[in-house]
Design an enzyme around this catalytic site. Structure first.
Site, PDB file in Angstrom:
ATOM      1  N   LYS A 115       1.628   6.296  -5.628  1.00  0.00           N
ATOM      2  CA  LYS A 115       1.134   5.091  -6.281  1.00  0.00           C
ATOM      3  C   LYS A 115       2.265   4.180  -6.733  1.00  0.00           C
ATOM      4  O   LYS A 115       3.305   4.646  -7.210  1.00  0.00           O
ATOM      5  CB  LYS A 115       0.277   5.466  -7.495  1.00  0.00           C
ATOM      6  CG  LYS A 115      -0.948   6.292  -7.143  1.00  0.00           C
ATOM      7  CD  LYS A 115      -1.829   6.504  -8.358  1.00  0.00           C
ATOM      8  CE  LYS A 115      -3.074   7.309  -8.005  1.00  0.00           C
ATOM      9  NZ  LYS A 115      -4.036   7.367  -9.122  1.00  0.00           N
ATOM     10  N   LYS A 116       2.025   2.888  -6.567  1.00  0.00           N
ATOM     11  CA  LYS A 116       2.902   1.875  -7.133  1.00  0.00           C
ATOM     12  C   LYS A 116       2.040   0.713  -7.597  1.00  0.00           C
ATOM     13  O   LYS A 116       0.842   0.652  -7.300  1.00  0.00           O
ATOM     14  CB  LYS A 116       3.970   1.430  -6.134  1.00  0.00           C
ATOM     15  CG  LYS A 116       3.441   0.795  -4.864  1.00  0.00           C
ATOM     16  CD  LYS A 116       4.550   0.584  -3.835  1.00  0.00           C
ATOM     17  CE  LYS A 116       5.601  -0.399  -4.277  1.00  0.00           C
ATOM     18  NZ  LYS A 116       6.585  -0.708  -3.197  1.00  0.00           N
TER      19      LYS A 116
END
Length: 245
Positions: A115-116
């Site tokens: 995730k970013k």
């Protein structure tokens, strides 16, 4: 704070944890899934051994999560690649773009979700279900699907949600060398499908240096689905240790 209390910490900051230490339960989690064919060579450059490319198919997903135990209300978007591991078909989770700091932190620390930060949206525009992803101020993905055109078999929908999911878990040493570098697997098993539909769909991806979804170009949309579910996530399990190889 006593040493034994420090040892029980799940995450930091010390006085304001980045996320709630609980098992996450999602209520009315909504999916827009666009399955599309892409360049096989591009996939082979990205899919890590010992996974193999099962077929040149990518799933672009936008997930709306309005009611999540411990994480609140947020949205995610990402790309998953059809893969095989030791005879088992599943998906390799390449990247996820999320608009929630607790969801990003917990996904990366507790598990291995890649995730970013990003700004996805999922909404109905008249007779069209629309999923978008912005990175910074730029639009990098737009997905559209006819809203509730055809009912989808609930068992087929459940199979989509419950496909095995493979990810990379990496944690560096303080000197920057790898401390953990593993291929991990997880699978959703506790799921209720409230509704499932399919319909005509399109997907446009736009080139971006730091959100390179367009590196897996859309050659042909294979199918699409719109699902509403309740589910819980399961822990990951390591299936391959790159440092021990």
């Amino acid at each position: 704070m006593q040493k034994e209390d420090v040892a029980r910490l799940v995450t930091t900051p010390l006085d304001s944890p980045a996320y709630a230490p609980t098992r996450y339960r999602f209520t009315h989690r909504e999916y827009l899934n666009i399955y599309y064919r892409t360049d096989p060579e591009a996939l082979r450059r990205l899919v890590p051994e010992p996974l193999t490319v099962a077929e040149p198919v990518v799933r672009f997903e936008v997930m709306r999560m309005p009611d999540t135990t411990g994480l609140g209300d947020y949205t995610e978007a990402g790309q998953l690649i059809s893969v095989e591991h030791e005879g088992e078909r599943g998906e390799f989770n390449l990247a996820m773009y999320v608009d929630s700091v607790p969801a990003i932190s917990s996904g990366r620390e507790l598990s291995a979700y890649p995730k970013k930060s990003g700004a996805p949206r999922l909404y109905v525009d008249s007779d069209t279900l629309v999923g978008t992803l912005d990175y910074g101020t730029l639009r990098v993905a737009t997905a559209t699907m006819g809203y509730k055109h055809h009912a989808l078999d609930l068992d087929a929908a459940r199979a989509e949600v419950c496909a095995p999911n493979f990810m990379l878990k990496t944690v560096p040493h303080y000197d920057g060398t790898p401390r953990i570098c593993e291929l991990v697997r997880t699978r959703i098993t506790d799921v209720t499908v409230h509704s499932a539909f399919t319909g005509p769909a399109r997907l446009e991806l736009f080139g971006h240096a730091l959100a390179p979804l367009a590196d897996l170009p859309v050659r042909e949309v294979v199918r699409a689905s719109h699902l509403v579910t309740d589910l819980s996530l399961n822990p990951v399990e390591p299936v391959y240790d790159y440092l021990a190889a």
